[in-house]
Design a protein around this motif. Sequence first.
Motif, short mmCIF file in Angstrom:
data_model
loop_
_atom_site.label_atom_id
_atom_site.label_comp_id
_atom_site.label_asym_id
_atom_site.label_seq_id
_atom_site.Cartn_x
_atom_site.Cartn_y
_atom_site.Cartn_z
N LYS A 32 15.37 -1.12 53.28
CA LYS A 32 14.51 -2.25 52.96
C LYS A 32 14.20 -2.23 51.46
CE LYS A 32 10.24 -4.46 54.29
NZ LYS A 32 9.08 -4.43 55.18
N GLY A 33 14.24 -3.40 50.85
CA GLY A 33 13.94 -3.52 49.43
C GLY A 33 15.15 -3.41 48.53
N SER A 34 16.30 -3.06 49.08
CA SER A 34 17.51 -2.94 48.28
C SER A 34 17.97 -4.33 47.83
CB SER A 34 18.63 -2.29 49.09
OG SER A 34 19.84 -2.31 48.36
N ASN A 35 18.44 -4.41 46.60
CA ASN A 35 18.97 -5.67 46.07
C ASN A 35 20.47 -5.81 46.31
OD1 ASN A 35 16.46 -6.55 45.11
ND2 ASN A 35 16.71 -5.36 43.22
N GLU A 36 21.09 -4.75 46.83
CA GLU A 36 22.52 -4.78 47.10
C GLU A 36 22.78 -5.46 48.45
OE1 GLU A 36 25.04 -3.56 45.09
OE2 GLU A 36 23.43 -3.32 43.63
N PRO A 37 23.77 -6.33 48.50
CA PRO A 37 24.10 -6.91 49.81
C PRO A 37 24.72 -5.85 50.71
CG PRO A 37 25.66 -7.65 48.14
CD PRO A 37 24.61 -6.85 47.43
N ASP A 38 24.45 -5.95 52.00
CA ASP A 38 25.01 -4.99 52.94
C ASP A 38 26.50 -5.20 53.08
OD1 ASP A 38 22.91 -3.29 54.04
OD2 ASP A 38 22.04 -5.16 54.77
N LYS A 39 27.25 -4.11 53.08
CA LYS A 39 28.68 -4.17 53.37
C LYS A 39 28.82 -4.40 54.87
CE LYS A 39 32.93 -1.56 53.15
NZ LYS A 39 33.52 -0.24 53.18
N GLN A 40 29.65 -5.35 55.24
CA GLN A 40 29.80 -5.70 56.66
C GLN A 40 30.36 -4.51 57.43
OE1 GLN A 40 31.51 -9.54 57.44
NE2 GLN A 40 31.74 -9.12 59.61
N LYS A 41 29.60 -4.07 58.45
CA LYS A 41 29.96 -2.90 59.24
C LYS A 41 30.67 -3.28 60.54
CE LYS A 41 27.69 -0.12 56.47
NZ LYS A 41 28.35 0.84 55.63
N PHE A 42 30.48 -4.51 61.00
CA PHE A 42 31.05 -4.99 62.26
C PHE A 42 31.07 -6.51 62.22
CE2 PHE A 42 26.63 -3.60 62.72
CZ PHE A 42 25.99 -4.83 62.88
N GLU A 43 31.85 -7.11 63.11
CA GLU A 43 31.88 -8.57 63.20
C GLU A 43 30.82 -9.08 64.18
OE1 GLU A 43 34.71 -7.48 60.82
OE2 GLU A 43 35.00 -6.78 62.88
N TYR A 44 30.54 -8.30 65.23
CA TYR A 44 29.63 -8.76 66.29
C TYR A 44 28.71 -7.64 66.77
CZ TYR A 44 32.87 -12.67 66.60
OH TYR A 44 33.66 -13.75 66.31
N VAL A 45 27.53 -8.04 67.20
CA VAL A 45 26.61 -7.16 67.93
C VAL A 45 26.53 -7.68 69.35
CG1 VAL A 45 24.23 -6.34 68.18
CG2 VAL A 45 25.19 -6.68 65.90
N ILE A 46 26.64 -6.78 70.30
CA ILE A 46 26.41 -7.11 71.71
C ILE A 46 25.12 -6.39 72.11
CG2 ILE A 46 27.21 -6.84 74.08
CD1 ILE A 46 30.09 -6.80 72.96
N ILE A 47 24.18 -7.14 72.65
CA ILE A 47 22.93 -6.56 73.14
C ILE A 47 22.92 -6.66 74.66
CG2 ILE A 47 20.41 -6.66 73.14
CD1 ILE A 47 20.64 -8.15 70.42
N CYS A 48 22.79 -5.52 75.31
CA CYS A 48 22.65 -5.47 76.77
C CYS A 48 21.18 -5.22 77.08
CB CYS A 48 23.51 -4.36 77.37
SG CYS A 48 25.27 -4.67 77.23
N ARG A 49 20.59 -6.14 77.78
CA ARG A 49 19.18 -6.02 78.14
C ARG A 49 19.07 -5.61 79.60
NH1 ARG A 49 14.72 -10.64 76.77
NH2 ARG A 49 13.00 -9.18 76.54
N THR A 64 24.24 -13.74 61.83
CA THR A 64 23.06 -13.86 62.69
C THR A 64 22.33 -12.52 62.74
OG1 THR A 64 24.18 -15.57 63.97
CG2 THR A 64 22.22 -14.59 64.96
N PHE A 65 23.08 -11.44 62.78
CA PHE A 65 22.47 -10.11 62.73
C PHE A 65 21.66 -9.95 61.44
CE2 PHE A 65 23.00 -5.89 60.76
CZ PHE A 65 22.14 -5.16 61.57
N ILE A 66 22.26 -10.28 60.30
CA ILE A 66 21.57 -10.15 59.01
C ILE A 66 20.30 -11.00 59.00
CG2 ILE A 66 21.76 -10.69 56.53
CD1 ILE A 66 23.24 -8.11 57.36
N LYS A 67 20.37 -12.20 59.56
CA LYS A 67 19.21 -13.09 59.60
C LYS A 67 18.05 -12.49 60.40
CE LYS A 67 17.81 -17.60 61.44
NZ LYS A 67 18.27 -18.80 62.17
N HIS A 68 18.36 -11.80 61.49
CA HIS A 68 17.32 -11.35 62.42
C HIS A 68 16.96 -9.86 62.33
CE1 HIS A 68 16.66 -15.04 64.68
NE2 HIS A 68 17.97 -15.27 64.52
N LYS A 69 17.67 -9.07 61.54
CA LYS A 69 17.38 -7.63 61.50
C LYS A 69 15.96 -7.40 60.99
CE LYS A 69 19.27 -6.79 56.94
NZ LYS A 69 19.73 -5.81 56.03
N LYS A 70 15.33 -6.36 61.57
CA LYS A 70 13.96 -5.99 61.20
C LYS A 70 13.94 -4.53 60.80
CE LYS A 70 11.99 -9.83 62.93
NZ LYS A 70 11.80 -10.91 62.07
N TRP A 71 13.12 -4.22 59.80
CA TRP A 71 13.01 -2.85 59.33
C TRP A 71 12.10 -2.05 60.25
CZ3 TRP A 71 15.66 0.25 56.47
CH2 TRP A 71 15.10 1.42 55.96
#
Length: 163
Positions: free
Chosen positions: A94-111, A128-135
């Motif tokens: 959190k607070g980094s000015n560097e853009p995240d290097k893409q680690k994956f194309e998709y996240v699957i969430i199993c609830r 969408t992951f980048i938009k919704h990620k929380k620290w």
Amino acid sequence: MDISSISNEKLVSLYSDIIKELKSRKIIRTKNVLGDLAEFLAIKYYCDTPGLPNLQAAPVGTQNIDAISKAGERYSIKATSGSITGAFSGLNPKGSNEPDKQKFEYVIICRFDDDFKLKAIYELDWDTFIKHKKWHATMKAWNLSLSKGLIADSKTIYLAETT
């Protein structure tokens, strides 16, 4: 099966036997039972459902991803029985000015519900992951909160019938 009359010692022994059997059937691969169950069920559901990519499990220990499609797309699979996923490692703090290097194309969430029954599978792309990620300050890593906004922005792959 009523297990309430089984002694504590026998119950612990049965748990160990169940874990060993789940591993021998390749349903789980590590000691992270819920996470492994999510990976197993997500991969199986994707492979068994026409129109979804066939996924295969990434080798145990592969960083940032849990499955790969035949087209080479990388998937991170997270499980939750609440409203917050596990942590995503390897991203900028959190607070980094560097853009995240893409680690994956998709996240699957199993609830899951409290009885380990699959309630839903959601899929998010990287943006969408980048938009919704929380620290998560305690873990010093990012996670996802299953908010109405995240669910609305994700693709619902599976939704259990409610009875």
